[in-house]
Design an enzyme around this catalytic site. Sequence first.
Site, mmCIF file in Angstrom:
data_model
loop_
_atom_site.group_PDB
_atom_site.id
_atom_site.type_symbol
_atom_site.label_atom_id
_atom_site.label_comp_id
_atom_site.label_asym_id
_atom_site.label_seq_id
_atom_site.Cartn_x
_atom_site.Cartn_y
_atom_site.Cartn_z
ATOM 1 N N ARG A 16 -3.544 7.676 5.187
ATOM 2 C CA ARG A 16 -4.196 8.342 6.307
ATOM 3 C C ARG A 16 -5.725 8.234 6.321
ATOM 4 N NH1 ARG A 16 -4.950 14.861 5.887
ATOM 5 N NH2 ARG A 16 -7.066 14.662 6.515
ATOM 6 N N ARG A 28 -12.192 5.999 6.780
ATOM 7 C CA ARG A 28 -13.418 6.806 6.902
ATOM 8 C C ARG A 28 -14.282 6.852 5.649
ATOM 9 N NH1 ARG A 28 -11.112 12.918 6.850
ATOM 10 N NH2 ARG A 28 -9.615 12.419 5.280
ATOM 11 N N ARG A 73 -18.622 4.321 13.712
ATOM 12 C CA ARG A 73 -18.326 5.671 14.202
ATOM 13 C C ARG A 73 -19.589 6.374 14.680
ATOM 14 N NH1 ARG A 73 -16.992 9.697 16.029
ATOM 15 N NH2 ARG A 73 -15.569 11.267 15.217
ATOM 16 N N ASP A 129 -4.436 7.034 15.992
ATOM 17 C CA ASP A 129 -4.184 8.357 15.427
ATOM 18 C C ASP A 129 -2.832 8.860 15.898
ATOM 19 O OD1 ASP A 129 -5.819 10.500 13.810
ATOM 20 O OD2 ASP A 129 -4.556 11.566 15.248
ATOM 21 N N TYR A 142 0.266 20.567 16.014
ATOM 22 C CA TYR A 142 -1.104 20.405 16.554
ATOM 23 C C TYR A 142 -1.177 20.897 17.999
ATOM 24 C CZ TYR A 142 -3.019 17.916 12.580
ATOM 25 O OH TYR A 142 -3.481 17.602 11.326
HETATM 26 O O1 CP3 Z 1 -6.898 4.725 7.957
HETATM 27 C C1 CP3 Z 1 -6.866 4.517 9.140
HETATM 28 O O2 CP3 Z 1 -7.867 4.387 9.812
HETATM 29 C C2 CP3 Z 1 -5.486 4.371 9.736
HETATM 30 C C3 CP3 Z 1 -5.289 5.066 10.975
HETATM 31 C C4 CP3 Z 1 -4.988 6.558 10.916
HETATM 32 C C5 CP3 Z 1 -5.863 7.564 11.395
HETATM 33 N N1 CP3 Z 1 -5.161 8.751 11.416
HETATM 34 C C6 CP3 Z 1 -7.263 7.380 11.837
HETATM 35 C C7 CP3 Z 1 -8.177 8.544 11.765
HETATM 36 C C8 CP3 Z 1 -3.793 7.166 10.553
HETATM 37 C C9 CP3 Z 1 -2.560 6.539 9.913
HETATM 38 C C10 CP3 Z 1 -3.909 8.558 10.896
HETATM 39 C C11 CP3 Z 1 -2.792 9.505 10.750
HETATM 40 C C12 CP3 Z 1 -3.023 10.934 10.978
HETATM 41 N N2 CP3 Z 1 -3.895 11.543 11.831
HETATM 42 C C13 CP3 Z 1 -2.265 11.954 10.373
HETATM 43 C C14 CP3 Z 1 -1.081 11.721 9.461
HETATM 44 C C15 CP3 Z 1 -1.455 11.393 8.085
HETATM 45 C C16 CP3 Z 1 -1.727 12.588 7.224
HETATM 46 O O3 CP3 Z 1 -2.869 12.930 7.040
HETATM 47 O O4 CP3 Z 1 -0.786 13.172 6.702
HETATM 48 C C17 CP3 Z 1 -2.753 13.190 10.820
HETATM 49 C C18 CP3 Z 1 -2.284 14.578 10.392
HETATM 50 C C19 CP3 Z 1 -3.767 12.924 11.759
HETATM 51 C C20 CP3 Z 1 -4.532 13.899 12.570
HETATM 52 C C21 CP3 Z 1 -5.980 13.792 12.298
HETATM 53 N N3 CP3 Z 1 -6.780 12.759 12.746
HETATM 54 C C22 CP3 Z 1 -6.795 14.659 11.546
HETATM 55 C C23 CP3 Z 1 -6.288 15.917 10.850
HETATM 56 C C24 CP3 Z 1 -8.096 14.150 11.579
HETATM 57 C C25 CP3 Z 1 -9.349 14.758 10.994
HETATM 58 C C26 CP3 Z 1 -9.357 14.413 9.565
HETATM 59 C C27 CP3 Z 1 -10.694 14.650 8.907
HETATM 60 O O5 CP3 Z 1 -10.690 15.454 7.970
HETATM 61 O O6 CP3 Z 1 -11.662 14.023 9.304
HETATM 62 C C28 CP3 Z 1 -8.065 12.926 12.291
HETATM 63 C C29 CP3 Z 1 -9.201 12.014 12.535
HETATM 64 C C30 CP3 Z 1 -9.048 10.604 12.056
HETATM 65 N N4 CP3 Z 1 -7.956 9.802 12.275
HETATM 66 C C31 CP3 Z 1 -10.038 9.838 11.363
HETATM 67 C C32 CP3 Z 1 -9.518 8.539 11.205
HETATM 68 C C33 CP3 Z 1 -10.206 7.338 10.611
HETATM 69 C C34 CP3 Z 1 -11.426 10.339 10.961
HETATM 70 C C35 CP3 Z 1 -12.237 10.205 12.184
HETATM 71 C C36 CP3 Z 1 -13.694 10.439 11.990
HETATM 72 O O7 CP3 Z 1 -14.079 11.578 11.755
HETATM 73 O O8 CP3 Z 1 -14.422 9.487 12.129
#
Ligand code: CP3
Length: 316
Positions: free
Chosen positions: A2, A6, A15, A51, A126
Amino acid sequence: MRQAGRYLPQFRALRAKYDFLTLCRTPELVAEVTSQPIDYLGVDAAILFCDILVVLDAMDRGLHFDKGVGPVIDRPIHSSEEIAQLHRPDVADSLSYVADGIKACKERISVPLIGFCGAPFTVASYLIEGGGSRDYKRTKQWIFRDPKGLHALLSLLCDVTIDYCKLQIEAGVQALQVFDSWAHLLAQAQFEEFSLHYLKRIVDALRPTGIPVILFCRGSSFFAEQLASLQPAAISIDWSADLSQLSRKLPSNIALQGNLDPDILYADKSTIERECKKLLNGMKDHPGYIFNLGHGLKPDMEPENVRCLVDTVRNS
Ligand code: CP3
């Protein structure tokens, strides 16, 4: 795993220029971010940059990602009456940007591309909470106060998720991972009722496509035997189990993926190497084992340590 991208400065640089959903909606940028870990680490497969929550964008719930907060859903769902007003979007139209992103990745990347989706229970949580939550109180309340209403929501999200997975397969992904990140909120019987039932619908609907489906739950150590009963191609195990012990309880025709504790990446390189080799050694007689972390990378992890981990696996 996941949000792997980042921790990379290359991702953060992009970003800083673009909003998260703009990145997801721009095929050239999707291909760029997806290939960053491949170029830096040389791993065996790419995970699509997207995502799990974009299905809520398709359902017009006002999804956005705020700095320091994470995902926010402006129009959450709080009652059965509101569920009746939700519609099943035409994902070929509303998520065409994902298909375009996949096609752009395929042109650029030579390793297999893994698509993904959220499990209906996790996406529902969510949608109910309006974003992340400390205790997922509204979701748990709904389980006990109105299980029928919750099932209506899960069933709709399941249909949308299946459409969305098929869209990704048609666009060219070579495997699909389903993330049930909030399954660990559920007790065993609740898991069967509110999560496993819908995971089964997804696995069964995708089986005719021949595309391998990997199931991941936070809690997959605990729910592994129930997940195995669905006969997915692979199960991704969270970091809490002893994988070699757990593997003995599971059918040998299901590949296992996992499950190093990601926080090991905060240790020094010799600790990383030692723990990695311990896991590989425990799984050396398990055919089809896929090395992976047991959950996601954190933004402040050192890219060099991640590379050390990948090199250790490669050289073992
Ligand atoms: O690594 C990758 O870039 C692969 C793509 C990917 C993302 N999200 C990109 C992303 C994948 C496979 C996910 C899955 C995802 N997204 C899950 C399931 C995996 C897990 O964690 O169990 C969940 C619960 C989410 C929902 C989500 N999206 C959250 C909770 C967050 C915030 C997380 C944080 O602490 O920053 C995101 C944002 C997100 N999705 C980012 C990325 C690269 C960070 C974005 C940023 O702040 O730039």
